[in-house]
Write a protein that holds these residues in place. Sequence first.
Motif, PDB file in Angstrom:
ATOM      1  N   UNK A 148      73.554  30.781   7.004  1.00  0.00           N
ATOM      2  CA  UNK A 148      72.231  31.313   6.726  1.00  0.00           C
ATOM      3  C   UNK A 148      71.950  31.646   5.282  1.00  0.00           C
ATOM      4  N   UNK A 149      72.713  31.089   4.344  1.00  0.00           N
ATOM      5  CA  UNK A 149      72.449  31.351   2.923  1.00  0.00           C
ATOM      6  C   UNK A 149      73.594  30.885   2.050  1.00  0.00           C
ATOM      7  N   UNK A 150      73.293  30.616   0.780  1.00  0.00           N
ATOM      8  CA  UNK A 150      74.326  30.160  -0.152  1.00  0.00           C
ATOM      9  C   UNK A 150      75.349  31.252  -0.412  1.00  0.00           C
ATOM     10  N   UNK A 151      74.863  32.500  -0.605  1.00  0.00           N
ATOM     11  CA  UNK A 151      75.778  33.597  -0.890  1.00  0.00           C
ATOM     12  C   UNK A 151      76.719  33.883   0.260  1.00  0.00           C
ATOM     13  N   UNK A 152      76.181  33.909   1.475  1.00  0.00           N
ATOM     14  CA  UNK A 152      77.017  34.177   2.649  1.00  0.00           C
ATOM     15  C   UNK A 152      78.049  33.073   2.845  1.00  0.00           C
ATOM     16  N   UNK A 153      77.635  31.822   2.652  1.00  0.00           N
ATOM     17  CA  UNK A 153      78.561  30.704   2.807  1.00  0.00           C
ATOM     18  C   UNK A 153      79.642  30.750   1.743  1.00  0.00           C
TER      19      UNK A 153
ATOM     20  N   UNK B  76      78.751  20.606   3.153  1.00  0.00           N
ATOM     21  CA  UNK B  76      78.326  21.835   2.468  1.00  0.00           C
ATOM     22  C   UNK B  76      76.955  22.289   2.953  1.00  0.00           C
ATOM     23  N   UNK B  77      76.063  21.336   3.199  1.00  0.00           N
ATOM     24  CA  UNK B  77      74.748  21.684   3.744  1.00  0.00           C
ATOM     25  C   UNK B  77      74.905  22.387   5.091  1.00  0.00           C
ATOM     26  N   UNK B  78      75.753  21.834   5.985  1.00  0.00           N
ATOM     27  CA  UNK B  78      75.959  22.454   7.290  1.00  0.00           C
ATOM     28  C   UNK B  78      76.621  23.817   7.172  1.00  0.00           C
ATOM     29  N   UNK B  79      77.470  23.971   6.187  1.00  0.00           N
ATOM     30  CA  UNK B  79      78.108  25.263   5.939  1.00  0.00           C
ATOM     31  C   UNK B  79      77.060  26.319   5.584  1.00  0.00           C
ATOM     32  N   UNK B  80      76.140  25.972   4.684  1.00  0.00           N
ATOM     33  CA  UNK B  80      75.087  26.895   4.274  1.00  0.00           C
ATOM     34  C   UNK B  80      74.142  27.174   5.443  1.00  0.00           C
ATOM     35  N   UNK B  81      73.799  26.138   6.196  1.00  0.00           N
ATOM     36  CA  UNK B  81      72.904  26.311   7.347  1.00  0.00           C
ATOM     37  C   UNK B  81      73.530  27.222   8.395  1.00  0.00           C
ATOM     38  N   UNK B  82      74.825  27.057   8.635  1.00  0.00           N
ATOM     39  CA  UNK B  82      75.513  27.853   9.652  1.00  0.00           C
ATOM     40  C   UNK B  82      75.581  29.326   9.270  1.00  0.00           C
TER      41      UNK B  82
ATOM     42  N   UNK C 244      84.066  29.704  -1.855  1.00  0.00           N
ATOM     43  CA  UNK C 244      83.569  28.581  -2.646  1.00  0.00           C
ATOM     44  C   UNK C 244      82.547  29.091  -3.639  1.00  0.00           C
ATOM     45  N   UNK C 245      82.436  28.490  -4.827  1.00  0.00           N
ATOM     46  CA  UNK C 245      81.411  28.919  -5.778  1.00  0.00           C
ATOM     47  C   UNK C 245      80.008  28.677  -5.224  1.00  0.00           C
ATOM     48  N   UNK C 246      79.167  29.683  -5.337  1.00  0.00           N
ATOM     49  CA  UNK C 246      77.791  29.568  -4.856  1.00  0.00           C
ATOM     50  C   UNK C 246      77.048  28.457  -5.586  1.00  0.00           C
ATOM     51  N   UNK C 247      77.305  28.320  -6.878  1.00  0.00           N
ATOM     52  CA  UNK C 247      76.621  27.291  -7.666  1.00  0.00           C
ATOM     53  C   UNK C 247      76.983  25.889  -7.187  1.00  0.00           C
ATOM     54  N   UNK C 248      78.235  25.700  -6.767  1.00  0.00           N
ATOM     55  CA  UNK C 248      78.664  24.386  -6.277  1.00  0.00           C
ATOM     56  C   UNK C 248      77.955  24.025  -4.979  1.00  0.00           C
ATOM     57  N   UNK C 249      77.856  25.000  -4.066  1.00  0.00           N
ATOM     58  CA  UNK C 249      77.163  24.758  -2.805  1.00  0.00           C
ATOM     59  C   UNK C 249      75.695  24.431  -3.050  1.00  0.00           C
ATOM     60  N   UNK C 250      75.071  25.180  -3.950  1.00  0.00           N
ATOM     61  CA  UNK C 250      73.661  24.944  -4.258  1.00  0.00           C
ATOM     62  C   UNK C 250      73.446  23.559  -4.856  1.00  0.00           C
ATOM     63  N   UNK C 251      74.355  23.166  -5.752  1.00  0.00           N
ATOM     64  CA  UNK C 251      74.220  21.857  -6.396  1.00  0.00           C
ATOM     65  C   UNK C 251      74.377  20.733  -5.388  1.00  0.00           C
TER      66      UNK C 251
END
Length: 296
Positions: free
Chosen positions: A16-21, A8-14, A27-34
């Motif tokens: 460039x943001x929680x919302x875009x990922x 999930x970290x690599x997904x967000x990094x790729x 996927x729920x933005x809150x789940x990625x952030x958590x």
Amino acid sequence: MDLLALADFNLVARHGGFGKAARATSRPKATLSRRVTELEAALGLRLFERGARNLKLTDEGRALHQRTSVLLTELDETAAAIASGAEKPRGRLRISAPLLLSQTAMGKIGAGFALKYPEVRLEITTEDRAVDMIEEGYDLVIRVNPDPDESLVGRAFLHDRLVVVASPNLSRPAAGIPAPGVVRGIGDRQTWNVMTSKGAATINIEPVLALSSLIMVRDAVRTGVGAARLPISLVSHDLADGTLQHWGDIEGSRISLWALYPSRRLLSARVSAFLDYLKQAFPNGTPDELAAYVGR
């Protein structure tokens, strides 16, 4: 380390943001952030700088992304290959190759490989420096006479040698008299030790032109401006046609091109396929085989 959190970290990094990922993967933005927060807590590191409007990787986050994204991709590809019952070359293949080989042969080799393996996304970049494969995300590097490196393994697939050539219109001077020379890099006065049909000899060179690439050096020496040291694969057509003459072989100038990859990584199907393709392109690894790719 939690591999799901790392993914999930690599997904967000790729992205460039929680919302875009979240939008890209549904996927729920809150789940990625958590999950990213949990990974940061487990590592004791801050992986992102969180601004009001943007998200930026920290130095530690960038290093983690570069080192793990390729490995996670390989895990996914391996799982998919096992599920399909056979490992077929697919996915991204990043290769770093030296300038001269790229200019003379890698375009044709890359095109042939792409036609044979359409599911591989081949990317070839030109670098004469020794790139860091892990840090910069390369799957394979091609190096000229590489220094020993315990972290890399591979094989030599091509050999060449340096020769001194000049235009037939340029007479070779008598011993001790310097000849005009075209050199690569800094143009200081040079002495070239050569082996000729009559035995060992010395050629003194007074540079009249310094250029940054061997293709430029070859093009210049064809005009008759001076003599030059060049790989024989690059000038074999000129020697055969008589547009350049051979002044001798540079002593101890054996050149070996190696294809290298990280020893700690399992050899993927796409890397194995490219190594096999190089073997097909240069079955004996001779300068003549490379010369076949060089345009006149």
